[in-house]
Design a protein around this motif. Sequence first.
Motif, short mmCIF file in Angstrom:
data_model
loop_
_atom_site.label_atom_id
_atom_site.label_comp_id
_atom_site.label_asym_id
_atom_site.label_seq_id
_atom_site.Cartn_x
_atom_site.Cartn_y
_atom_site.Cartn_z
N LEU A 64 -124.71 21.20 30.72
CA LEU A 64 -124.90 22.64 30.77
C LEU A 64 -123.72 23.23 31.52
O LEU A 64 -123.46 22.84 32.66
CB LEU A 64 -126.20 22.99 31.49
CG LEU A 64 -126.46 24.46 31.80
CD1 LEU A 64 -126.58 25.28 30.51
CD2 LEU A 64 -127.71 24.61 32.65
N SER A 73 -123.93 24.34 25.99
CA SER A 73 -124.48 23.01 26.24
C SER A 73 -123.97 22.06 25.18
O SER A 73 -123.77 22.45 24.02
CB SER A 73 -126.01 23.05 26.21
OG SER A 73 -126.55 21.78 26.51
N GLY B 69 -129.71 23.67 29.43
CA GLY B 69 -129.01 23.29 28.22
C GLY B 69 -129.67 22.07 27.62
O GLY B 69 -130.15 21.20 28.35
N ALA B 74 -127.36 26.85 25.31
CA ALA B 74 -127.69 27.18 26.69
C ALA B 74 -128.66 28.36 26.67
O ALA B 74 -128.47 29.31 25.90
CB ALA B 74 -126.46 27.53 27.49
#
Lengths: 171, 169
Positions: A64, A73, B69, B74
């Motif tokens: 992340l 991500s 995430g 995300a």
Amino acid sequence: MPSSRTLIASNTLGSNASSVTFSSIPSTYKDLVLRLSARTTASSTINLVVITPNGTPSASFIRLRGSGSSASSSSSTGESTWYTGLVSGNTATANTFGSIEVYIPNYASVANRVYSTFAVQENNNAVAYIDNYAGLDSQTAALSSFTIYDGTFSTNFVAGSSFFLYGLKNS
Amino acid sequence: MPDTSTEVALATTTLGANAATITLSSIPSTYTDLRVVLTGTIANGSGNTIYLRFNSSATNTYSTTRMYGDGTGAYSSRYNSGVDTRQYVTEYVYSVPYLTCINVFSYAGSTHKSTLIESSFYDSAGQGKAERTAGLWQDTSAINTITFSLNGSVARFASGTTATLYGIL
């Protein structure tokens, strides 16, 4: 009551170095915490830091990332190193180091090993990074040593970079 | 080697069998902050969320802001005035180890309501989550009990799961 956190070893570089190794890690703690402050000689503003543990790593991760303007991500499998996050390279703002904390629970066990990281890379620019990694190493060797590299394996950590390994007890 | 920090392990619970809840109780109020490290796996059913409650309170006094995430995107979400805080540590991969760390600030009772910073991580061959959460318990009572539970009626914390409570001066 004694502290549960003990400094096992540290290394503050007096000159540039391509890697830093912590070896003969005692198995008497429950968890390990690695904290580092580093900058590399890479010709870029950022540089990935990776860890190569003893044994034959078979690692994967979820990442992340925040950059100051967006979040993203990604993931990867079949890695032979543990990804930990970004620090500053040689073209980042002078004297600016990145910081990373790696948490490794149950490091002395031989089961699948999870680890987490939190990394911050600063730069006097519109873009700077925060990284969070969730990692898994499915090899079964107990963790007794590891070496920290820049992700390209071709540049150095600069003098003044510092590395601290702590052991955490649960009693 | 001299002690260099003010972090003290107060209690550790290691499950000898699968359990629906984990409770850390009789927490002294003599520290400034608390930290809990929870590691293990989830057994049985569709348990995909770890719930946390303080002092067994199920009133609508918990809020969390979550960022995570999953390898492809995300995301961020908000959970306001809920009956617990929420950590999403595993969904469909039950045998994969996870790591959750929870820092609780101003837990000992004061004019400050307790705030939290939580992090949860798990990965299984590139599928999993990396998550950070900020939380608030809208209560000024001293926290003396922390209880973890799971959603789903059959989900369990697997045998071997460990919860360690640290006090930080």
